[in-house]
Design an enzyme around this catalytic site. Structure first.
Site, mmCIF file in Angstrom:
data_model
loop_
_atom_site.group_PDB
_atom_site.id
_atom_site.type_symbol
_atom_site.label_atom_id
_atom_site.label_comp_id
_atom_site.label_asym_id
_atom_site.label_seq_id
_atom_site.Cartn_x
_atom_site.Cartn_y
_atom_site.Cartn_z
ATOM 1 N N ASP A 158 58.153 -29.110 -4.831
ATOM 2 C CA ASP A 158 58.679 -29.436 -6.167
ATOM 3 C C ASP A 158 58.225 -28.395 -7.195
ATOM 4 O O ASP A 158 59.005 -27.941 -8.026
ATOM 5 C CB ASP A 158 58.208 -30.823 -6.614
ATOM 6 C CG ASP A 158 58.932 -31.937 -5.870
ATOM 7 O OD1 ASP A 158 60.092 -31.743 -5.475
ATOM 8 O OD2 ASP A 158 58.322 -33.007 -5.696
ATOM 9 N N LYS A 176 55.482 -40.380 -1.787
ATOM 10 C CA LYS A 176 54.921 -39.030 -1.901
ATOM 11 C C LYS A 176 53.388 -39.003 -1.745
ATOM 12 O O LYS A 176 52.824 -37.965 -1.438
ATOM 13 C CB LYS A 176 55.331 -38.392 -3.220
ATOM 14 C CG LYS A 176 56.791 -37.979 -3.224
ATOM 15 C CD LYS A 176 57.132 -37.245 -4.493
ATOM 16 C CE LYS A 176 58.505 -36.617 -4.381
ATOM 17 N NZ LYS A 176 58.794 -35.721 -5.501
#
Ligand code: ATR
Length: 299
Positions: A109, A73
């Protein structure tokens, strides 16, 4: 229903390592099929030294979009041509969207968590929040707290310096929210009641379903709502303790679902209708029993 693949089919996929337990293919392939879009979604298990090459190669291959999961990420960033404000603020990317000259990084997210809270009727604006954990999911949650103008956020983590780093990083971005870092064991020092707790660690994840990060009853008496990013089991140890004290408790399944829907909408420039959201949720739930992982911040 079988997926029709022809010369117009576009490919999306998940970059990570490992990737084989992911629920994302089930979600995205169902959405594509239901919306009649020529898209398939698969997983790409990438070796650490190849992640930049994988992103650039994916662009050259006309891949429509990627999701990114652990451990990439942050590591994908050098391969990108830009970052959206949230990805920059959170310091992590979970979705790649094509631009003229390469992929740009987004973070969905925090949008997934935002949707989860909205659906559960849990508001953050002006609220006092207890954030448990300081990892990837906690970064997205801490950003959402600032974005939604929570009054204050106590960040509690086993490793205190990670909580301090996160609090510092968020404080520079959001002046209206007061961030404070604490050791996990210092929860007794949190004053007052009526707090919203966001549990972002992996504690309680299947098969350790009886565990909760904090087990003392007095902690749960401080809460008005308890959100666990863990969604397997459906009722986690953390949620069970909260419910025992009459506190609203929610698991992280919607975070997983809505981060995926947000990515799907970015890739396809569409809006997933409400009726399909519900059908997709049912498909996702059907995948869960006995599943070996997972948490809302992961895919
Ligand atoms: P993710 O990106 O999925 O959030 P991560 O970055 O590894 O994963 O973060 C995991 C979080 O769970 C961290 O806050 C971690 O605490 P540390 O920073 O002290 O490692 C927390 N965590 C994991 N297992 C834990 C345990 N057994 N007890 C307390 N905290 C735990």
């Amino acid at each position: 229903m079988a997926v029709m693949i022809d010369g117009k089919t576009r490919v999306c996929g998940l970059l990570g390592n490992p990737v084989e337990h992911s629920f994302s293919p089930a979600i995205h392939n169902f959405l594509a099929e239901q919306m009649g879009l020529p898209m398939v979604y698969t997983t790409f298990c990438v070796e650490p030294e190849r992640i930049v090459q994988a992103v650039q190669g994916g662009f050259a291959l006309n891949i429509l979009g990627f999701n990114v999961t652990v451990p990439y990420k942050q590591a994908v960033t050098p391969a990108l041509v830009g970052l959206d404000a949230a990805a920059r603020g959170i310091g992590a990317v979970n979705t790649l969207v094509r631009q003229e000259d390469g992929f740009a990084g987004y973070n969905t997210d925090w949008l997934g968590l935002q949707k989860l809270l909205a659906r559960s009727g849990i508001a953050l604006k002006g609220k006092r929040v207890v954030l448990l954990g300081a990892g990837g999911a906690a970064n997205a949650a801490a950003y959402l707290c600032g974005y939604e103008q929570a009054a204050e956020v106590y960040i509690l983590n086993r490793t205190v310096h990670r909580a301090e780093e996160l609090a510092g990083k968020m404080q520079t971005q959001f002046a209206a929210t007061g961030y404070r870092a604490m050791a996990l064991s210092d929860w007794t020092k949190i004053p007052g009641r009526d707090r919203v707790a966001l549990q972002t660690t992996s504690v309680g994840l299947y098969p350790h379903t009886d565990e909760a990060l904090i087990e003392e009853d007095a902690f749960y008496q401080k809460l008005s709502a308890a959100v666990d990013v863990v969604y397997n089991p459906e009722v986690t140890g953390f949620m069970r303790l909260a419910q025992k004290h009459g506190v609203q408790a929610v698991n992280g399944l919607d975070m997983l679902l809505f981060q995926a829907i947000a990515a799907f909408e970015l890739w396809n420039g569409c809006e997933v209708p409400q009726a399909l959201v519900q059908k997709t949720e049912a498909v996702l739930k059907a995948q869960l029993p006995g599943a070996a992982t997972k948490r809302g911040g992961r895919r």
